[in-house]
Structures are given as C-alpha cells and as structure tokens.
Design a protein around this motif. Sequence first.
Motif, mmCIF file in Angstrom:
data_model
loop_
_atom_site.group_PDB
_atom_site.id
_atom_site.type_symbol
_atom_site.label_atom_id
_atom_site.label_comp_id
_atom_site.label_asym_id
_atom_site.label_seq_id
_atom_site.Cartn_x
_atom_site.Cartn_y
_atom_site.Cartn_z
ATOM 1 N N LYS A 146 0.845 -1.189 0.000
ATOM 2 C CA LYS A 146 0.000 0.000 0.000
ATOM 3 C C LYS A 146 0.886 1.246 0.000
ATOM 4 O O LYS A 146 1.698 1.426 0.908
ATOM 5 N N ILE A 147 0.718 2.062 -1.017
ATOM 6 C CA ILE A 147 1.538 3.266 -1.176
ATOM 7 C C ILE A 147 0.628 4.495 -1.196
ATOM 8 O O ILE A 147 -0.361 4.547 -1.938
ATOM 9 N N ALA A 148 0.960 5.475 -0.388
ATOM 10 C CA ALA A 148 0.134 6.673 -0.266
ATOM 11 C C ALA A 148 0.545 7.750 -1.260
ATOM 12 O O ALA A 148 1.715 7.857 -1.645
ATOM 13 N N GLN A 156 1.681 14.153 -7.326
ATOM 14 C CA GLN A 156 2.408 12.959 -6.895
ATOM 15 C C GLN A 156 1.608 11.685 -7.181
ATOM 16 O O GLN A 156 2.190 10.635 -7.466
ATOM 17 N N ASP A 157 0.294 11.768 -7.115
ATOM 18 C CA ASP A 157 -0.548 10.617 -7.432
ATOM 19 C C ASP A 157 -0.348 10.197 -8.881
ATOM 20 O O ASP A 157 -0.181 9.005 -9.187
ATOM 21 N N VAL A 158 -0.345 11.160 -9.785
ATOM 22 C CA VAL A 158 -0.124 10.872 -11.197
ATOM 23 C C VAL A 158 1.272 10.306 -11.416
ATOM 24 O O VAL A 158 1.464 9.331 -12.161
ATOM 25 N N ALA A 159 2.271 10.894 -10.759
ATOM 26 C CA ALA A 159 3.644 10.416 -10.917
ATOM 27 C C ALA A 159 3.776 8.957 -10.489
ATOM 28 O O ALA A 159 4.408 8.149 -11.176
ATOM 29 N N LEU A 160 3.186 8.605 -9.337
ATOM 30 C CA LEU A 160 3.257 7.232 -8.854
ATOM 31 C C LEU A 160 2.548 6.270 -9.797
ATOM 32 O O LEU A 160 3.097 5.218 -10.171
ATOM 33 N N ARG A 161 1.326 6.592 -10.195
ATOM 34 C CA ARG A 161 0.555 5.685 -11.041
ATOM 35 C C ARG A 161 1.241 5.471 -12.384
ATOM 36 O O ARG A 161 1.275 4.349 -12.914
ATOM 37 N N HIS A 162 1.795 6.540 -12.941
ATOM 38 C CA HIS A 162 2.515 6.405 -14.210
ATOM 39 C C HIS A 162 3.750 5.521 -14.041
ATOM 40 O O HIS A 162 3.991 4.630 -14.870
ATOM 41 N N TRP A 163 4.492 5.762 -12.980
ATOM 42 C CA TRP A 163 5.706 4.977 -12.760
ATOM 43 C C TRP A 163 5.368 3.501 -12.530
ATOM 44 O O TRP A 163 6.039 2.615 -13.075
ATOM 45 N N LEU A 164 4.337 3.228 -11.737
ATOM 46 C CA LEU A 164 3.944 1.834 -11.487
ATOM 47 C C LEU A 164 3.530 1.144 -12.784
ATOM 48 O O LEU A 164 3.867 -0.033 -13.006
ATOM 49 N N LYS A 165 2.832 1.858 -13.642
ATOM 50 C CA LYS A 165 2.441 1.270 -14.923
ATOM 51 C C LYS A 165 3.664 0.930 -15.759
ATOM 52 O O LYS A 165 3.720 -0.136 -16.400
ATOM 53 N N ALA A 201 5.200 6.001 0.462
ATOM 54 C CA ALA A 201 4.431 7.117 -0.090
ATOM 55 C C ALA A 201 5.245 7.834 -1.149
ATOM 56 O O ALA A 201 6.472 7.944 -1.035
ATOM 57 N N TRP A 202 4.554 8.293 -2.175
ATOM 58 C CA TRP A 202 5.158 9.219 -3.152
ATOM 59 C C TRP A 202 4.635 10.592 -2.758
ATOM 60 O O TRP A 202 3.455 10.891 -2.918
ATOM 61 N N LEU A 203 5.503 11.420 -2.237
ATOM 62 C CA LEU A 203 5.034 12.680 -1.655
ATOM 63 C C LEU A 203 6.110 13.745 -1.729
ATOM 64 O O LEU A 203 7.274 13.452 -1.999
ATOM 65 N N PRO A 204 5.710 14.993 -1.513
ATOM 66 C CA PRO A 204 6.651 16.108 -1.620
ATOM 67 C C PRO A 204 7.322 16.414 -0.288
ATOM 68 O O PRO A 204 6.944 15.903 0.761
ATOM 69 N N GLU A 205 8.315 17.292 -0.373
ATOM 70 C CA GLU A 205 8.918 17.836 0.835
ATOM 71 C C GLU A 205 7.911 18.725 1.577
ATOM 72 O O GLU A 205 7.013 19.296 0.961
#
Length: 356
Positions: A146-148, A156-165, A201-205
């Motif tokens: 589970k990744i937040a 960051q949500d878009v970045a994670l989903r794209h990278w996972l794909k 989590a994929w998140l910002p500073e």
Amino acid sequence: MSSRIRQLATTTAIALLAGATLAACGGDDGPAQDASGGDQATTLRLGYFPNITHAPALVGVENGIFAENLGDVTLETTTFNAGPSAIEALFSGAIDATYIGPNPAITGWAQSQGEALQIISGVTSGGAALVVKPEITSVADLRGKKIATPQLGNTQDVALRHWLKEQGYATDTSGGGDVSVVPTANSEVVAAYTSGAIDGAWLPEPHLSRLIIEHGATVLVDERDEWPGGEFVTTHLIVSKEFLAADPDVVRDLLRGHLAALDYLATEPEAAATTANDHLEALTGNRLTDEILAASMDNLTFTVDPIASSLYGSAEHAQDAGLLDPVDLTGIYQLDLLNDLLTAAGKPTVDGEAAG
C-alpha cells in the motif's frame, strides 16, 4: 465551467492590510482603474499549501512581501492540502490565484476547456520521491503493498501511477490492483506509515524528508531521475483567466511580489528558510526541525522557469494512468507580464511553449 465547490479542504484564511492607504489629493476621486480601464480589484484572494514546496508563498505572506507589492490591494489567503481542492476554489470564484502543482492545473484547464485559468510563473522544481519501508529494496517488493499519495489526481498521485504502470503494475482509483494506491493527506501520512497502514508514499517535501530522517524510510525512486536533466515542475503559479483579464495590473503586482520572494530565497537562503518555517508553524502549529528543514530546502530548486516540457509530460502521464482524457494545452501559459518584469530587471525571460 466546472461545478461549484462541494467541500473544500480545511482552509486557513489570513487577511493582510496592504501598504499605506493612498491619501486623497482633493476632489472626489473614483475607484482606482487598472490598465484595461475598468475598476481595479480592491482584494486579491491567493491560495497556497502549507508545504515547503510553496516556500515563495510562505515567505511572501510571512514577510509582507506580497502586501508591500500589492499596494492598496488587500491580500486574503487560503491554504489547501492538495491541488484538486484549490482548483475547485478557483472555479467557484473563492480565490483568484493559487500556487499549485502541474496536474491539478492541467485537469482544471481540461475541465474548463481552457477558460478557467492560466499559468503565469514557475515556482519550484524537485522535492518529490517514493519513500518506502527499509525492507522494500526493489520494484518487485512493491507487489501487494500500500503506497500513499496526497490526493487522487494530484501531482504525486499521477507520478506514482505512471511509474507503477511503467514497471508493469496495475492500479485503479479505488485502491485495488497489484499495488494499492491510498490517497492520504500529507498531514496524516506519518501516522499511516508508523501504524503500518501504508508501506510507503510518493510525496513532496518536507514530508518525505521527515519519513526518512525521523522514521527510517528509504528512497526507492527520486522523481528527478525520471525527467530529462533532472528538472520537473513541482509548483507553479496560476491565476483565474477572468481575473487576469479584468485586473492585469493587480496580477503584475502579485508577480512582482513573487519575484521578490524568489530573490529573497536565492540571496538569503538561511533567513528565508527560517521565515518559511515560521509561517508553516503559524499555519499548522508545527515547526520543522532544523535537520528536516535543511534537507527539504536542499532537495528543492526555486525558479521562475515553469519547465513547460515537464507539464506536457505530466499531462501524458495522467492520460496513461487513465486520469485524464487527451487535452490540448496550447495557451495554458500566459507569461507576458512575467517576462516584462524579468526584462525590466535585466533577467532572462522564460518560455512556456516548449514541446513535451
């Protein structure tokens, strides 16, 4: 135009009196007029996030830089936890401009068919990563985890989903798939991580540095490694297209304050970092430790350049992730006012029409 606000994230409104009131010079003076000949707005409503990635906004408000440059226009501010909420506020007319990430701006542009907003300046690059529990050491270890991300559809949500794909993993918007993507507010991510509710989590500073320094998380993906030259837009400044047309002089003064805040961050980085931290504490009741503040600032680049190529790339990523229909971004940038100010200051101008 999009729907009205359904429910905004908890916001903090801070009203600042701007400058000294202009003295009457005799006679019955009417309202001030802007360059378009209409009555100038008496208030600018500005949005931003209580994140160090929005440091120019933090120092601009805290030090009165915006208020000074806006003159007799009163500044009212509202904070948001993630971009989609800020876009809803812009759509409804609750705010006139906001600091925001690229993907919510893209979505807002698409939903309004280019009528709601324009990007008027770059703000921040970098400062985002996928951090995970130490036992996750490879892409293969992510299956079933589970990744937040801060909010569905945010940057960051878009970045994670794209990278996972790209890694061959399927996700969906309800938290299913090979890797479960769990929207979690930045303010709640530490509690979710320490309780075991999420594995990373994929998140910002400054949230990613906090997970690393205080809770032993490790970096699995630094987002800079995913972009040519290591540069990508994390934050830019957008304005309501209607407000820009009606009050270009007020927008120019906002940009003047924005440039002054960027100059402060560049010329006095330690003092500016402390100022940003002061404002974060005022907004949230919490202060970043010196170690986390330093790590966060070192991981960010504050720049007037909107890094347009990464905006086009982010749009493609959102499309690939199934979060955005194909969209024509032609005209999303309006950088004339910014470039006029840069030229007057003897600084290089910026380009908003670079190919993706």
